[in-house]
Design a protein around this motif. Sequence first.
Motif, PDB file in Angstrom:
ATOM      1  N   LYS A   1      -0.654   7.222   6.632  1.00  0.00           N
ATOM      2  CA  LYS A   1       0.141   6.634   5.551  1.00  0.00           C
ATOM      3  C   LYS A   1       0.950   7.709   4.818  1.00  0.00           C
ATOM      4  CE  LYS A   1      -3.178   2.888   4.725  1.00  0.00           C
ATOM      5  NZ  LYS A   1      -4.139   2.328   3.749  1.00  0.00           N
TER       6      LYS A   1
ATOM      7  N   THR B   1       0.834  -1.208   0.000  1.00  0.00           N
ATOM      8  CA  THR B   1       0.000   0.000   0.000  1.00  0.00           C
ATOM      9  C   THR B   1       0.868   1.256   0.000  1.00  0.00           C
ATOM     10  OG1 THR B   1      -1.666  -1.205   1.272  1.00  0.00           O
ATOM     11  CG2 THR B   1      -1.846   1.205   1.213  1.00  0.00           C
TER      12      THR B   1
ATOM     13  N   LEU C   1       1.050   4.140  -2.885  1.00  0.00           N
ATOM     14  CA  LEU C   1       0.824   5.550  -2.543  1.00  0.00           C
ATOM     15  C   LEU C   1       2.010   6.412  -2.974  1.00  0.00           C
ATOM     16  CD1 LEU C   1      -0.890   7.706  -1.165  1.00  0.00           C
ATOM     17  CD2 LEU C   1       0.186   7.076   1.009  1.00  0.00           C
TER      18      LEU C   1
ATOM     19  N   LEU D   1     -10.652  11.062  -2.595  1.00  0.00           N
ATOM     20  CA  LEU D   1     -10.459  10.368  -1.323  1.00  0.00           C
ATOM     21  C   LEU D   1     -11.617  10.642  -0.364  1.00  0.00           C
ATOM     22  CD1 LEU D   1      -8.485   8.621   0.334  1.00  0.00           C
ATOM     23  CD2 LEU D   1      -7.457  10.738   1.165  1.00  0.00           C
TER      24      LEU D   1
ATOM     25  N   GLU E   1      -6.427   7.250   8.956  1.00  0.00           N
ATOM     26  CA  GLU E   1      -5.492   6.200   8.534  1.00  0.00           C
ATOM     27  C   GLU E   1      -4.732   6.618   7.283  1.00  0.00           C
ATOM     28  OE1 GLU E   1      -7.761   2.697   8.016  1.00  0.00           O
ATOM     29  OE2 GLU E   1      -8.044   2.324  10.182  1.00  0.00           O
ATOM     30  N   HIS E   2      -5.444   7.213   6.338  1.00  0.00           N
ATOM     31  CA  HIS E   2      -4.772   7.654   5.114  1.00  0.00           C
ATOM     32  C   HIS E   2      -3.774   8.780   5.407  1.00  0.00           C
ATOM     33  CE1 HIS E   2      -4.741   7.192   0.758  1.00  0.00           C
ATOM     34  NE2 HIS E   2      -4.456   8.497   0.696  1.00  0.00           N
ATOM     35  N   ARG E   3      -4.146   9.648   6.317  1.00  0.00           N
ATOM     36  CA  ARG E   3      -3.216  10.718   6.715  1.00  0.00           C
ATOM     37  C   ARG E   3      -1.945  10.132   7.336  1.00  0.00           C
ATOM     38  NH1 ARG E   3      -1.878  13.424  11.285  1.00  0.00           N
ATOM     39  NH2 ARG E   3      -1.338  15.636  11.073  1.00  0.00           N
TER      40      ARG E   3
ATOM     41  N   ASP F   1     -11.158   6.494   8.364  1.00  0.00           N
ATOM     42  CA  ASP F   1     -10.431   6.213   7.117  1.00  0.00           C
ATOM     43  C   ASP F   1      -9.505   7.377   6.744  1.00  0.00           C
ATOM     44  OD1 ASP F   1     -11.701   3.821   6.969  1.00  0.00           O
ATOM     45  OD2 ASP F   1     -13.188   4.457   5.485  1.00  0.00           O
ATOM     46  N   LEU F   2      -9.995   8.603   6.940  1.00  0.00           N
ATOM     47  CA  LEU F   2      -9.155   9.770   6.625  1.00  0.00           C
ATOM     48  C   LEU F   2      -7.937   9.830   7.539  1.00  0.00           C
ATOM     49  CD1 LEU F   2     -11.880  12.513   6.034  1.00  0.00           C
ATOM     50  CD2 LEU F   2     -10.491  11.370   4.307  1.00  0.00           C
TER      51      LEU F   2
ATOM     52  N   SER G   1     -14.050   7.564   1.188  1.00  0.00           N
ATOM     53  CA  SER G   1     -13.872   7.215   2.600  1.00  0.00           C
ATOM     54  C   SER G   1     -15.220   7.066   3.287  1.00  0.00           C
ATOM     55  CB  SER G   1     -13.045   8.289   3.304  1.00  0.00           C
ATOM     56  OG  SER G   1     -13.710   9.532   3.247  1.00  0.00           O
TER      57      SER G   1
END
Length: 684
Positions: free
Chosen positions: A42, A4, A8, A26, A38-40, A35-36, A30
């Motif tokens: 990453k 992942t 990214l 995104l 977690e993506h932040r 979810d936001l 989401s």
Amino acid sequence: MADTGNRLRKLLECPNFDPQSYVKQLSQQSDGDRDLQEHRQKIQTVADETAQNLKKNVYKNYRQFIETAKEISYLESEMYQLSHILTEQKSIMESITQSLLSTDKDEAAKEMLAAFPKETEEVKQRTLTTLLEKVEGCKNIMETPGRYLVYNGDLLEYDADNMSQIQKVHAFLMNDCLLIATWLANRRGAVKYKYNALYDLESFAVVNVKDNPPMKDMFKILMFPESRIFKAENSKIKKEWLEILEETKKNKVAKDKNIKEEEVPTSPVRQDISTNPFDEDEPLGSEELVDLSPEWIQELPEDLDVYIAQRDFEGAVDLLDKLNEYLKEQPVSPRVKELRGKVDERVRQLTEVLVFELSPDRSLRGGAKATRRAVSQLIRLGQSTKACELFLKNRAAAVQTAIRQLRIEGATLLYIQKLCNIFFTSLLETAREFETDFAGNTGCYSAFVVWSRSVMKMFVDAFSKQVFDSKESLSTAAECVKFASEHCRQLSEIGLDLTFILQLLLMKDIRAALQSQKDIIIEATRHRNSEEMWRRMNLMTPEALAKLKDEMRSCGIGSFDQYTGEDCWVNLSYTIVAFTKQMMAFLEEGLKLYFPELHMVFLESLREIILVAVQHVDYSLRCEQEAEKKAFILQNASFLHETVLPVVEKRFEEGVGKPAKQLQDLRKSSRSVRVNPESTMSFV
């Protein structure tokens, strides 16, 4: 997770990546805030990895950057040497061309000489003397025997680079040299010109400059490593100058050759012994005792030219030392004088090249050691004073450049740390190099001390601009001054103590900072005093109470626990506690900035701050009628007089080295007020 992250990273590295559309997509995909988040996380991980890789690459290639800079410096040196060699080759080729062309001019010169009969040398010398009386600064020109005027006239000098007119000159061609004099704007009596330069006929070559409008009627004089361009009034005068210059140079060469052929080496024994008893014995000709026939002496001027062109400064100075050693015990003769004249011209050229090597216009890379080569050769040439001056100017320019190139950081303390590291490291390096280069010239050390003061002022200007002019807090200023003082004390390991100079240059700014902070504290204390209700403090939580206890212990007040109660209560007013923390912080910061010249300023500032609190307590005791509140005020006064003020006096004495009588008197006076609250005290 790794796959992942790689996907990214590839997405972010894509050339056509659009942040706005990506964030919009995104948000639509989401399910919620989780979810936001977690993506932040990453994206933050990818950013940290990228920063770490960038840092590793910088460290990995750091040595390559240094090596590349060195190679560029070496390449610059070689290009400079190649430029000199090409200039010399061009001069030689042009001289050969002119020699080949001069054959056709011999007949014309003979016809001109036949048309204009030669004057006697006496007439020419009188003419030269009359003309030189109009030139300022050339009284010694006529001291050379046999020198006379051949030709003279007005010329215009032009810049060799952009062909712009520089000045109007008057040239005097003599049988052995060429004198250039400039016109005086403000004439004084008969004086019309000012001495500019004197060139031996053997030291330059004359080159015709082809007419190429607007460049007309010009000719060039080449003197390694420079050249000068002159313009005649018209083509006829230009032709006369070229022909007479060539003829005069040829005559001098022929005359020198005849003199050498006529010299016959003789033994010290005299062949002819006079029988006349009244004849005095004449000393042997000194020129007969000097043997200048060795090949290395005959080729010495040319060898010096080669050494200078090849930038072999050590070889040139070694050759000069060898000649001086050879002629040290020899008597002075015309031939020796002639040789000395030729050598002195090369010494002047060598000196000019060495001076250029040390000029601030040259590359300042390489540090102080890069100047050692030129400095050592100037010292060997007997010019230690000039070497010292140029070395210090070079290092001052290097320090100034380093300070100017230092990037201003957002954090003042970080910038000051970098500034101190750059400045004091450079100063220490310069001092050690100076001690190495000028170990045998103790007279130059005073110049180094004066130079150190001047560069210290340069440092303080940059320091004050960032620390004091930007209105930083007193705590930040104290840390910066402490850091600079520690660096300054490190110079004592080489016997150089600049602490006093640093303090002297910073005194004005530190005094202003102390007084400004004093005014801020007094204003804040008076504002709190105006809203004083004389109530106990309630810190609400045990953590806040523990934090306050730690702050008081760090201020040196170890008995603060006796003023705390149950359930997070403190048996002191907020005003007294806030004043104590502010005043103790001011004391610690002031001690970091302290030096003897600021003693009274610092002491008076402390006294004025304490006086505001003492007067407030005094006034409250006299005005308060309620017994319970009066008892609480007395408890605060006891904390202030018996706990805080003794700690201030003790800490001041530890930091300064002597007690503060003014603070002791203030505490005694305030104690009398506490004992007798009905009395009226006036604190001065």
